[in-house]
Write an enzyme that holds these catalytic residues in place. Structure first.
Site, PDB file in Angstrom:
ATOM      1  N   GLU A  80       0.833  -1.205   0.000  1.00 29.33           N
ATOM      2  CA  GLU A  80       0.000   0.000   0.000  1.00 29.33           C
ATOM      3  C   GLU A  80       0.871   1.260   0.000  1.00 29.33           C
ATOM      4  OE1 GLU A  80      -3.147  -0.087  -0.452  1.00 29.33           O
ATOM      5  OE2 GLU A  80      -3.380  -2.258  -0.234  1.00 29.33           O
ATOM      6  N   TYR A 240     -11.409 -14.290 -19.510  1.00 27.47           N
ATOM      7  CA  TYR A 240     -10.967 -14.722 -18.191  1.00 27.47           C
ATOM      8  C   TYR A 240     -10.447 -16.165 -18.202  1.00 27.47           C
ATOM      9  CZ  TYR A 240     -10.081 -14.592 -13.312  1.00 27.47           C
ATOM     10  OH  TYR A 240      -9.410 -14.614 -12.121  1.00 27.47           O
ATOM     11  N   LYS A 249      -4.360 -18.935 -13.375  1.00 30.65           N
ATOM     12  CA  LYS A 249      -5.157 -19.595 -12.332  1.00 30.65           C
ATOM     13  C   LYS A 249      -5.050 -21.126 -12.445  1.00 30.65           C
ATOM     14  CE  LYS A 249      -6.793 -16.056 -10.064  1.00 30.65           C
ATOM     15  NZ  LYS A 249      -6.253 -15.761  -8.729  1.00 30.65           N
TER      16      LYS A 249
HETATM   17  P1  NAI Z   1      -7.450  -6.710  -4.481  1.00 31.07           P
HETATM   18  O1  NAI Z   1      -6.790  -5.879  -5.521  1.00 31.07           O
HETATM   19  O2  NAI Z   1      -8.530  -6.112  -3.680  1.00 31.07           O
HETATM   20  O3  NAI Z   1      -6.334  -7.255  -3.442  1.00 31.07           O
HETATM   21  C1  NAI Z   1      -5.043  -7.611  -3.836  1.00 31.07           C
HETATM   22  C2  NAI Z   1      -4.142  -7.639  -2.623  1.00 31.07           C
HETATM   23  O4  NAI Z   1      -2.817  -7.992  -3.060  1.00 31.07           O
HETATM   24  C3  NAI Z   1      -3.998  -6.272  -1.897  1.00 31.07           C
HETATM   25  O5  NAI Z   1      -3.928  -6.492  -0.509  1.00 31.07           O
HETATM   26  C4  NAI Z   1      -2.652  -5.764  -2.398  1.00 31.07           C
HETATM   27  O6  NAI Z   1      -2.017  -4.861  -1.509  1.00 31.07           O
HETATM   28  C5  NAI Z   1      -1.894  -7.081  -2.463  1.00 31.07           C
HETATM   29  N1  NAI Z   1      -0.692  -7.025  -3.282  1.00 31.07           N
HETATM   30  C6  NAI Z   1      -0.542  -6.750  -4.597  1.00 31.07           C
HETATM   31  N2  NAI Z   1       0.755  -6.820  -4.957  1.00 31.07           N
HETATM   32  C7  NAI Z   1       1.447  -7.144  -3.833  1.00 31.07           C
HETATM   33  C8  NAI Z   1       2.808  -7.380  -3.545  1.00 31.07           C
HETATM   34  N3  NAI Z   1       3.748  -7.308  -4.495  1.00 31.07           N
HETATM   35  N4  NAI Z   1       3.153  -7.679  -2.276  1.00 31.07           N
HETATM   36  C9  NAI Z   1       2.219  -7.750  -1.275  1.00 31.07           C
HETATM   37  N5  NAI Z   1       0.909  -7.562  -1.491  1.00 31.07           N
HETATM   38  C10 NAI Z   1       0.539  -7.269  -2.767  1.00 31.07           C
HETATM   39  O7  NAI Z   1      -7.881  -8.036  -5.231  1.00 31.07           O
HETATM   40  P2  NAI Z   1      -8.966  -9.177  -4.945  1.00 31.07           P
HETATM   41  O8  NAI Z   1     -10.009  -9.066  -5.982  1.00 31.07           O
HETATM   42  O9  NAI Z   1      -9.312  -9.246  -3.517  1.00 31.07           O
HETATM   43  O10 NAI Z   1      -8.110 -10.463  -5.370  1.00 31.07           O
HETATM   44  C11 NAI Z   1      -7.525 -11.347  -4.439  1.00 31.07           C
HETATM   45  C12 NAI Z   1      -7.560 -12.743  -5.021  1.00 31.07           C
HETATM   46  O11 NAI Z   1      -8.930 -13.141  -5.167  1.00 31.07           O
HETATM   47  C13 NAI Z   1      -6.913 -12.843  -6.404  1.00 31.07           C
HETATM   48  O12 NAI Z   1      -6.228 -14.049  -6.496  1.00 31.07           O
HETATM   49  C14 NAI Z   1      -8.115 -12.849  -7.321  1.00 31.07           C
HETATM   50  O13 NAI Z   1      -7.858 -13.489  -8.545  1.00 31.07           O
HETATM   51  C15 NAI Z   1      -9.113 -13.636  -6.487  1.00 31.07           C
HETATM   52  N6  NAI Z   1     -10.514 -13.473  -6.883  1.00 31.07           N
HETATM   53  C16 NAI Z   1     -11.056 -12.236  -7.101  1.00 31.07           C
HETATM   54  C17 NAI Z   1     -12.356 -12.122  -7.547  1.00 31.07           C
HETATM   55  C18 NAI Z   1     -12.987 -10.794  -7.831  1.00 31.07           C
HETATM   56  O14 NAI Z   1     -14.017 -10.751  -8.486  1.00 31.07           O
HETATM   57  N7  NAI Z   1     -12.469  -9.722  -7.330  1.00 31.07           N
HETATM   58  C19 NAI Z   1     -13.192 -13.321  -7.772  1.00 31.07           C
HETATM   59  C20 NAI Z   1     -12.571 -14.558  -7.389  1.00 31.07           C
HETATM   60  C21 NAI Z   1     -11.254 -14.620  -7.000  1.00 31.07           C
END
Ligand code: NAI
Length: 393
Positions: A80, A240, A249
């Site tokens: 962040e 996707y 994935k």
């Molecule tokens: P998000 O963008 O809200 O969260 C991503 C997180 O990863 C954040 O905490 C960010 O700070 C962290 N992050 C990114 N790069 C980083 C790094 N280099 N080091 C440490 N932390 C890092 O994304 P979301 O949507 O919550 O995605 C999380 C997982 O859930 C992913 O694997 C995504 O594919 C999966 N997912 C998401 C869905 C959606 O519709 N949003 C649906 C189903 C699965």
């Protein structure tokens, strides 16, 4: 230390908002905590956990469940931006700050580290933290969504892309702020782009974490780990599931076999949880997805099955017995995307997909709900917050 205060307004750039409202975000944190406290997680009474990608979206909601639902000791890692002068921090910064304040008030052990989770230095640092805070780790959640990753061995930087594979993909998408439905065409990814996306979003780093932890003898007997994934309906598969991110994935899912072999001797087990599509900072960037979400939200709300990140994570950790028998699909994955993929919902989406346009968008979709969820991600338009009051930067 006293912080600058100011009246903060949203500044949208593409699919990002470059400002964040701390009071709005802390209100959202409070709402998630209140919901989690009313639920029971008796099947999953883990005492300590590491959440990678824990500052926003699914990972943040997971931290709330482990902290306030299971009362576990939690270490969370995210990436962040800190505040600078009168420039606000990124939204996850305030989210974890809110969680930390609440955890302290309730005597819970929650720590957040702003680190690049892909680096070996971060892994070593977290291992020392685990040793000093818990001794051994019982649970690891892998919820990273990142645009790039530096390979810790070669120092080469890989970037992920959201592209179809093998053919040009043309479909509808929506600009949520202009409320404009338009056509989008995406050229197929090159082999190099497919490989790079797998490097960033595949299972290599998940496996590397578990290997580091195992080699340093910090995994407890019956250790469990879960990584989050998405499949979605055929409507979005070209971009996707059958596209570059889907390949990554698939690689993540295949890592389960290798991780399970690695942790067999401690009776460990890894899982993939397939979650529902939701507005998060990661998903807002995927073409077609916001338009699909605007129909999905409408029909799931009408059906009474709509869930946000926190409701999904409550369901994942309250309905599955991760130490015992989990309900798995044929490929061995936990599925909490069942309400999304319900044929009643998907048939309705398909029946209007071809007719939705800029003129009827407001009437036939829940674009307003998607917009609200998007702006809520940055702490704006949160119910019960007075935006004319200066908020902490
Ligand atoms: P998000 O963008 O809200 O969260 C991503 C997180 O990863 C954040 O905490 C960010 O700070 C962290 N992050 C990114 N790069 C980083 C790094 N280099 N080091 C440490 N932390 C890092 O994304 P979301 O949507 O919550 O995605 C999380 C997982 O859930 C992913 O694997 C995504 O594919 C999966 N997912 C998401 C869905 C959606 O519709 N949003 C649906 C189903 C699965």
């Amino acid at each position: 230390m006293s912080r600058e205060k100011g009246v903060i307004v949203p500044k949208i750039k593409g699919f990002l908002c470059i400002t964040a409202h701390s009071a709005g975000l802390k209100k959202r944190v409070q709402n998630q905590i209140n919901l989690v406290k009313s639920k029971s997680f008796k099947n999953n009474n883990f005492k300590n956990a590491l959440i990678l990608g824990g500052s926003t979206g699914y990972g943040f909601a997971t931290s709330v469940v482990f902290s306030f639902g299971m009362k576990a000791n939690v270490i969370s890692v995210g990436f962040e931006r800190e505040p600078q002068g009168n420039r606000t921090a990124s939204s996850g910064y305030y989210m974890v700050e809110g969680l930390n304040e609440n955890a302290k008030n309730e005597g819970l052990n929650y720590t957040f580290h702003n680190l690049d989770a892909f680096s070996d230095e971060s892994k070593k640092f977290i291992i020392d933290e685990i040793k000093s805070k818990f001794g051994k780790l019982e649970f690891l959640v892998y919820s990273l969504a990142a645009p790039r990753r530096t390979d810790p061995d070669t120092k080469e930087v890989y970037s992920s892309v959201l592209k179809p594979i093998g053919k040009t993909f043309t479909s509808k998408t929506v600009d949520i702020y202009k409320e404009e439905v338009k056509e989008i065409s995406l050229e197929p990814a090159t082999d190099e782009e497919i490989k790079n996306t797998i490097k960033v979003m595949g299972g290599e780093d998940w496996f590397r974490w578990i290997k580091f932890l195992k080699d340093n003898d910090v995994l407890a007997p019956n250790f469990r780990t879960v990584a989050y994934s998405y499949i979605g309906p055929k409507l979005t598969w070209d971009i996707y599931n059958d596209g570059t991110i889907g390949k990554a994935k698939e690689h993540l899912t295949n890592a389960v076999k290798d991780i399970d072999t690695l942790i067999k001797d401690i009776n460990g087990k890894s899982y993939i949880s397939v979650n529902k599509a939701l507005v998060t900072q990661a998903s807002a960037a995927i073409p077609v997805v916001p338009l699909y979400l605007s129909l999905l939200y409408k029909y799931m709300r009408e059906e009474g099955t709509h869930e946000g990140c926190i409701e999904q994570m409550i369901r994942l950790y309250s309905e599955n017995d991760l130490l015992g028998a989990c309900n798995l699909d044929k490929e061995g994955r936990i599925r909490i995307d069942n309400f999304e993929l319900d044929s009643k919902i998907q048939d309705k989406i398909l029946s209007v997909w071809n007719t939705v346009n800029s003129e009827n968008l407001l009437q036939i979709t829940d674009i307003e709900g998607v917009k609200k969820d998007f702006i809520n991600l940055f702490g704006f338009d949160v119910d019960g917050v007075d935006y004319s009051e200066p908020t902490e930067i």
